[in-house]
Design a protein around this motif. Structure first.
Motif, PDB file in Angstrom:
ATOM      1  N   ASP A  88      13.648   3.062  43.629  1.00 20.74           N
ATOM      2  CA  ASP A  88      14.668   2.449  42.784  1.00 20.74           C
ATOM      3  C   ASP A  88      13.981   1.351  41.987  1.00 20.74           C
ATOM      4  O   ASP A  88      12.752   1.209  42.086  1.00 20.74           O
ATOM      5  N   HIS A  89      14.721   0.615  41.203  1.00 22.45           N
ATOM      6  CA  HIS A  89      14.063  -0.262  40.227  1.00 22.45           C
ATOM      7  C   HIS A  89      14.211  -1.745  40.555  1.00 22.45           C
ATOM      8  O   HIS A  89      14.052  -2.591  39.690  1.00 22.45           O
ATOM      9  N   GLN A  90      14.517  -2.044  41.812  1.00 22.60           N
ATOM     10  CA  GLN A  90      14.677  -3.445  42.178  1.00 22.60           C
ATOM     11  C   GLN A  90      13.347  -4.194  42.053  1.00 22.60           C
ATOM     12  O   GLN A  90      13.321  -5.366  41.696  1.00 22.60           O
ATOM     13  N   ASP A  91      12.246  -3.493  42.348  1.00 19.78           N
ATOM     14  CA  ASP A  91      10.950  -4.193  42.358  1.00 19.78           C
ATOM     15  C   ASP A  91      10.546  -4.689  40.965  1.00 19.78           C
ATOM     16  O   ASP A  91      10.307  -5.870  40.755  1.00 19.78           O
ATOM     17  N   SER A  92      10.539  -3.797  39.992  1.00 15.62           N
ATOM     18  CA  SER A  92      10.081  -4.231  38.665  1.00 15.62           C
ATOM     19  C   SER A  92      11.101  -5.149  37.996  1.00 15.62           C
ATOM     20  O   SER A  92      10.718  -6.146  37.371  1.00 15.62           O
ATOM     21  N   PHE A  93      12.389  -4.828  38.131  1.00 14.60           N
ATOM     22  CA  PHE A  93      13.390  -5.663  37.456  1.00 14.60           C
ATOM     23  C   PHE A  93      13.412  -7.075  38.035  1.00 14.60           C
ATOM     24  O   PHE A  93      13.700  -8.035  37.329  1.00 14.60           O
ATOM     25  N   SER A  94      13.111  -7.186  39.326  1.00 15.97           N
ATOM     26  CA  SER A  94      13.131  -8.526  39.930  1.00 15.97           C
ATOM     27  C   SER A  94      11.954  -9.369  39.452  1.00 15.97           C
ATOM     28  O   SER A  94      11.909 -10.562  39.706  1.00 15.97           O
ATOM     29  N   GLN A  95      11.008  -8.764  38.745  1.00 15.22           N
ATOM     30  CA  GLN A  95       9.870  -9.522  38.201  1.00 15.22           C
ATOM     31  C   GLN A  95      10.039  -9.786  36.705  1.00 15.22           C
ATOM     32  O   GLN A  95       9.081 -10.096  36.001  1.00 15.22           O
ATOM     33  N   ARG A  96      11.271  -9.690  36.234  1.00 15.93           N
ATOM     34  CA  ARG A  96      11.548  -9.873  34.809  1.00 15.93           C
ATOM     35  C   ARG A  96      10.998 -11.189  34.277  1.00 15.93           C
ATOM     36  O   ARG A  96      10.441 -11.242  33.184  1.00 15.93           O
ATOM     37  N   ASP A  97      11.166 -12.258  35.034  1.00 13.88           N
ATOM     38  CA  ASP A  97      10.885 -13.589  34.498  1.00 13.88           C
ATOM     39  C   ASP A  97       9.466 -14.070  34.775  1.00 13.88           C
ATOM     40  O   ASP A  97       9.205 -15.268  34.797  1.00 13.88           O
ATOM     41  N   THR A  98       8.545 -13.135  34.985  1.00 12.34           N
ATOM     42  CA  THR A  98       7.158 -13.535  35.244  1.00 12.34           C
ATOM     43  C   THR A  98       6.322 -13.585  33.973  1.00 12.34           C
ATOM     44  O   THR A  98       5.136 -13.890  34.036  1.00 12.34           O
ATOM     45  N   GLY A  99       6.915 -13.283  32.823  1.00 16.29           N
ATOM     46  CA  GLY A  99       6.151 -13.362  31.582  1.00 16.29           C
ATOM     47  C   GLY A  99       5.272 -12.153  31.315  1.00 16.29           C
ATOM     48  O   GLY A  99       4.339 -12.211  30.525  1.00 16.29           O
ATOM     49  N   TYR A 145       2.262 -28.681  28.484  1.00 10.23           N
ATOM     50  CA  TYR A 145       2.810 -27.539  29.226  1.00 10.23           C
ATOM     51  C   TYR A 145       3.933 -26.856  28.435  1.00 10.23           C
ATOM     52  O   TYR A 145       3.953 -25.627  28.313  1.00 10.23           O
ATOM     53  N   ALA A 146       4.828 -27.672  27.905  1.00  6.06           N
ATOM     54  CA  ALA A 146       5.991 -27.108  27.208  1.00  6.06           C
ATOM     55  C   ALA A 146       5.582 -26.216  26.026  1.00  6.06           C
ATOM     56  O   ALA A 146       6.085 -25.094  25.901  1.00  6.06           O
ATOM     57  N   PRO A 147       4.648 -26.655  25.164  1.00 10.97           N
ATOM     58  CA  PRO A 147       4.239 -25.752  24.077  1.00 10.97           C
ATOM     59  C   PRO A 147       3.575 -24.458  24.568  1.00 10.97           C
ATOM     60  O   PRO A 147       3.766 -23.403  23.959  1.00 10.97           O
ATOM     61  N   PHE A 148       2.830 -24.525  25.677  1.00 13.93           N
ATOM     62  CA  PHE A 148       2.226 -23.288  26.212  1.00 13.93           C
ATOM     63  C   PHE A 148       3.329 -22.299  26.586  1.00 13.93           C
ATOM     64  O   PHE A 148       3.237 -21.102  26.305  1.00 13.93           O
ATOM     65  N   ARG A 149       4.362 -22.810  27.252  1.00 20.63           N
ATOM     66  CA  ARG A 149       5.433 -21.924  27.699  1.00 20.63           C
ATOM     67  C   ARG A 149       6.204 -21.381  26.498  1.00 20.63           C
ATOM     68  O   ARG A 149       6.587 -20.209  26.480  1.00 20.63           O
ATOM     69  N   GLN A 150       6.411 -22.237  25.504  1.00 21.65           N
ATOM     70  CA  GLN A 150       7.129 -21.786  24.303  1.00 21.65           C
ATOM     71  C   GLN A 150       6.329 -20.679  23.616  1.00 21.65           C
ATOM     72  O   GLN A 150       6.896 -19.664  23.187  1.00 21.65           O
ATOM     73  N   MET A 151       5.023 -20.855  23.544  1.00 23.74           N
ATOM     74  CA  MET A 151       4.182 -19.840  22.882  1.00 23.74           C
ATOM     75  C   MET A 151       4.216 -18.524  23.636  1.00 23.74           C
ATOM     76  O   MET A 151       4.237 -17.452  23.023  1.00 23.74           O
ATOM     77  N   LEU A 152       4.217 -18.618  24.960  1.00 21.43           N
ATOM     78  CA  LEU A 152       4.284 -17.385  25.752  1.00 21.43           C
ATOM     79  C   LEU A 152       5.590 -16.664  25.447  1.00 21.43           C
ATOM     80  O   LEU A 152       5.606 -15.451  25.206  1.00 21.43           O
ATOM     81  N   SER A 153       6.673 -17.420  25.405  1.00 22.14           N
ATOM     82  CA  SER A 153       7.970 -16.820  25.110  1.00 22.14           C
ATOM     83  C   SER A 153       7.974 -16.199  23.707  1.00 22.14           C
ATOM     84  O   SER A 153       8.394 -15.053  23.510  1.00 22.14           O
ATOM     85  N   ASP A 154       7.482 -16.945  22.728  1.00 19.00           N
ATOM     86  CA  ASP A 154       7.444 -16.428  21.348  1.00 19.00           C
ATOM     87  C   ASP A 154       6.573 -15.182  21.257  1.00 19.00           C
ATOM     88  O   ASP A 154       6.924 -14.211  20.574  1.00 19.00           O
TER      89      ASP A 154
END
Lengths: 381, 85, 312
Positions: free
Chosen positions: A122-133, A217-226
């Protein structure tokens, strides 16, 4: 295009052959069912000289990814694979890979999560890692697994973000299907050698991931998101150019089937989406205008493509092979509803969870489920 | 700092004073009495900060944190720790 | 004969003005490591004081390419780099002599959270050097007990003194059958330097553990870092030895204690210099507990003396 080789291969073998075609340098590995056969195949190819790479048999999945990210930081092209609890054990290092912008490609062979133990998909494993970037692809056939790994290396290395290529345990990993392996020359044209613009190099000493203050730190995270958002055009370009080089196509950020005039749209990922094409045919035979929309990308979520592709006033039946704990349905439905809200109010979203722990999802079963959901006035909203 | 085409990593480069001008941390200042100094280099080898010139036995006060290890280890008592003003 | 201090190389890989505390034994030791390894090396760090010392992004207080990695991962990540360099050299993507890959890790990242990956790297005989700078506690987080904390020690998580003895980590690494294991400490810089030079020349897994007296954690006066290091060795609380291909040899002055030519100092003088033992020394059962610690020290000396006789 040169002559391609056609063979019968399991999904696991398809993945291993893609690793060979991608001329990967380093593969750290640790066995876990149903992923093990990928590692076995890679280890064998390294041993017999078919693949000029290093296989590192480490002692656990945390170390698998720790070795992988470090090898990537040293400048190597790195692949690894895992499943379920192995992926969860890697969780901390998944964040390090994305935050560190290390373009590792990882195959996650989807499997339900302990406890209690289950071996099947099932897909619990991959979906639960959604927020790892990590960018996440989900594949519906053995051929797509092969094709996607090559596309993933290209996108990952263009944008320095790690990519997870997901496919179902057993239904894909252990089933034989025809596989076309394009000529190496065509693949080399598509996937250039890895030339990182930064690596651990004593001639140019620099350090990686010192402590940062919030202002850094904040700009690094923003860039990763962008940059994760910016991957969508690169994913499309990679799919298109892969088609130009090899003639094969699995969709880009999404795949659609009989969607143009559809009134009822099945929405699902992985192998069940391949089976759903047949469910759509069954429904069409019964006079129901059914279609399929399969997100090939889960992260970044292909919002614009989905909004454009969904026919007007469609009923979207989201078939989730996972639970969104704390909510009545699955994760995919929640994602879909969040992007449609305020932009496609004409669309109705209904949701059912099925196929948990590898319960077989046949074309007839899913067609019946969709029929029932059509009658269900409330759905599971 | 935005980067969509050129991915940006948290990279740092070797720099003197990565912790700032650490001489400002000093409470006591090591002072070398060159008449007593035999240039055995013990102070140099034990200095955790690499601020002692091993030939001249002089101290870079910009970065010396004033730990006093050099004064304790000096076999001839040639280094005195004097209170900073 | 140990290299004389005056002959130690000029090169400084630890840059002045880094973020370490004054009197830090870790930077003191790392300077000697830098002189032995030279610039052609890649450094891995797990969360530890030496990460705080290295400075804030974008400044770096060490003159090597460095990578900060997850806490449990020194063994596995160093393996990854070592393999990556070798395959890239085989494929002609990098030229020249391969850099030395070394981890610079505290006792937490070695004895405890990092043990699994380190043990596995040793079992695979990876071509890396693992340095453990051992300050006998989790000093970076404010001094909590670790597997390296000796019996009787006050830490913030052993408020009445640790009840268990420390592990003999270097010995455990020896039993992995790796080509080189050594112990060292900051009071004997030439001994440390020579051991690192030797480790650099050996292919395969090397483990070097450096006792690093931390004035904050051990609660002694900042200028006395080297003094405490010396007292640890002279009391037998820290043994200096190396093992090439499993054959143990002891460095001076430990060698004298092993062969019985000299008797180590009583451990209580060493303990009394450290505030971390003061509660134990002031307690009603102080005598018994000092005797316990002396027993631990005597047992280790006796054990290593006997272990060294096994050369098969």
């Amino acid at each position: 295009m040169k002559t391609a080789q056609v063979m019968m291969a399991t999904g696991a073998n398809a993945a291993a052959l893609a690793v060979k075609s991608a001329r990967v340098d380093v593969v750290p590995g640790y066995p876990i069912t149903p992923q093990t056969s990928i590692m076995e195949a890679v280890a064998a190819m390294v041993e017999n000289g078919e693949l000029h790479a290093r296989f590192i048999p480490v002692e656990g999945e945390h170390s698998v990814l720790a070795a992988a990210v470090a090898a990537s930081a040293a400048g190597a092209r790195v692949f690894t694979a895992t499943s379920a609890n192995g992926l969860l054990y890697m969780h901390e290092v998944l964040h390090m890979a994305s935050g560190g912008r290390l373009p590792v490609v990882l195959c996650n062979v989807n499997r339900g999560i302990f406890a209690p133990w289950t071996l099947w998909a099932d897909h619990q494993d991959s979906f639960s890692q959604r927020d790892t970037g990590w960018i996440q692809y989900h594949c519906s056939s053995n051929q797509e697994v092969f094709n996607t790994i090559l596309q993933a290396f290209r996108v990952a290395e263009q944008i320095n973000i790690p990519i997870m290529v997901n496919f179902d345990g057993f239904a894909i990993s252990h089933c034989l299907m025809p596989l076309t392996v394009p000529a190496q020359e065509d693949i080399d044209r598509f996937l250039p050698p890895h030339q990182p613009e930064w690596r651990l190099d004593p001639n140019h000493p620099s350090s990686f991931s010192n402590v940062t203050m919030a202002s850094e730190y904040a700009p690094f995270r923003q860039m990763l998101s962008d940059d994760i958002m910016a991957a969508i055009p690169l994913v499309k370009q990679a799919a298109q150019e892969y088609k130009d080089c090899t003639g094969m196509w699995d969709g880009d950020s999404i795949e659609t089937y009989r969607l143009d005039d559809a009134e009822v749209v099945a929405f699902a990922v992985n192998s069940m989406a391949a089976e759903l094409k047949l469910s759509v045919d069954i429904l069409r035979e019964q006079g129901i205008k059914a279609g399929l929309l399969r997100p090939r990308l889960y992260v970044p979520f292909p919002t614009e493509d989905i909004i454009q592709a969904l026919p007007e006033n469609a009923q979207v039946m989201v078939l989730d092979r996972n639970y969104n704990f704390g909510h009545p349905g699955g994760i995919l439905a929640a994602e879909l509803k969040s992007v449609l809200f305020g932009r496609r109010n004409d669309v109705i979203v209904k949701n059912r969870v099925m196929g948990i722990g590898g319960i077989d999802l046949t074309r007839r079963f899913m067609a019946e489920q969709i029929l029932e959901m059509m009658d269900d006035k409330k759905g599971l909203l | 700092m935005r980067s969509v085409t050129k991915a940006y990593r948290p990279i740092s480069w070797p720099t003197l004073g990565a912790g700032g001008d650490t001489g400002s941390w000093r409470v006591h200042r090591p002072v070398v009495n060159h008449e007593l100094c035999t240039k055995c280099q013990f102070c140099w080898v034990y200095c955790p900060e690499a601020v002692i010139d091993r030939k001249k036995i002089t101290i870079d006060y910009r970065y010396c944190k004033g730990c006093g290890v050099c004064a304790v280890e000096c076999p001839t008592g040639a280094i005195a720790m004097e209170k900073e003003e | 004969m140990a290299t004389s201090i005056k002959k130690l190389p000029e090169i400084e890989q630890v840059l002045s003005g880094n973020g370490a505390c004054g009197g830090c034994p870790a930077t003191m030791a790392l300077r000697m490591v830098g002189k032995a390894l030279g610039p052609n090396a890649i450094m891995l760090l797990t969360p530890a004081c030496s990460v705080a010392s290295m400075g804030m992004t974008p400044k770096l207080g060490y003159n090597w390419p460095c990578i900060n990695i997850t806490f449990a991962s020194a063994g596995s990540s160093a393996s990854g780099i070592s393999h990556a360099l070798e395959i890239m050299q085989e494929k002609g993507r990098i030229e020249g002599e391969l850099p030395t890959v070394f981890s610079w890790v505290g006792d937490g990242g070695t004895y405890d959270i990092g043990f699994q990956a380190l043990s596995a790297a040793a079992e695979r005989n990876e071509n890396i050097i693992h340095f453990c700078y051992n300050n006998e506690a989790y000093s970076n987080t404010g001094v909590q007990r670790s597997g390296a904390t000796p019996r009787g020690t006050f830490t913030t998580t052993t408020p009445t003194g640790k009840r268990q003895p420390k592990k003999n980590m270097a010995h455990m690494m020896l039993e992995h059958n790796i080509p080189y294991v050594a112990t060292a400490t900051v009071a004997y810089p030439a001994d440390l330097y020579d051991k690192v030079v030797k480790a650099k020349s050996i292919k395969g897994m090397k483990y070097i553990e450096i006792l690093a007296p931390c004035y904050l954690g051990w609660q002694f006066d900042m200028p006395d870092t080297v003094q405490l290091s010396r007292m640890a060795v002279r009391s037998g609380a820290w043994l200096l030895w190396e093992a090439e291909n499993g054959k143990i040899s002891f460095s001076n002055p430990t060698a004298h204690f092993i062969n019985g030519k000299k008797t180590p100092d009583q451990v209580n003088e060493y303990l009394m210099r450290q505030g971390r033992f003061s509660r134990l020394l002031q307690g009603p059962d102080a005598k018994e507990r000092i005797a316990e610690i002396q027993g631990d020290v005597d047992r280790e000396i006796a054990f290593m003396r006997e272990r060294a006789k096994i050369t098969i």
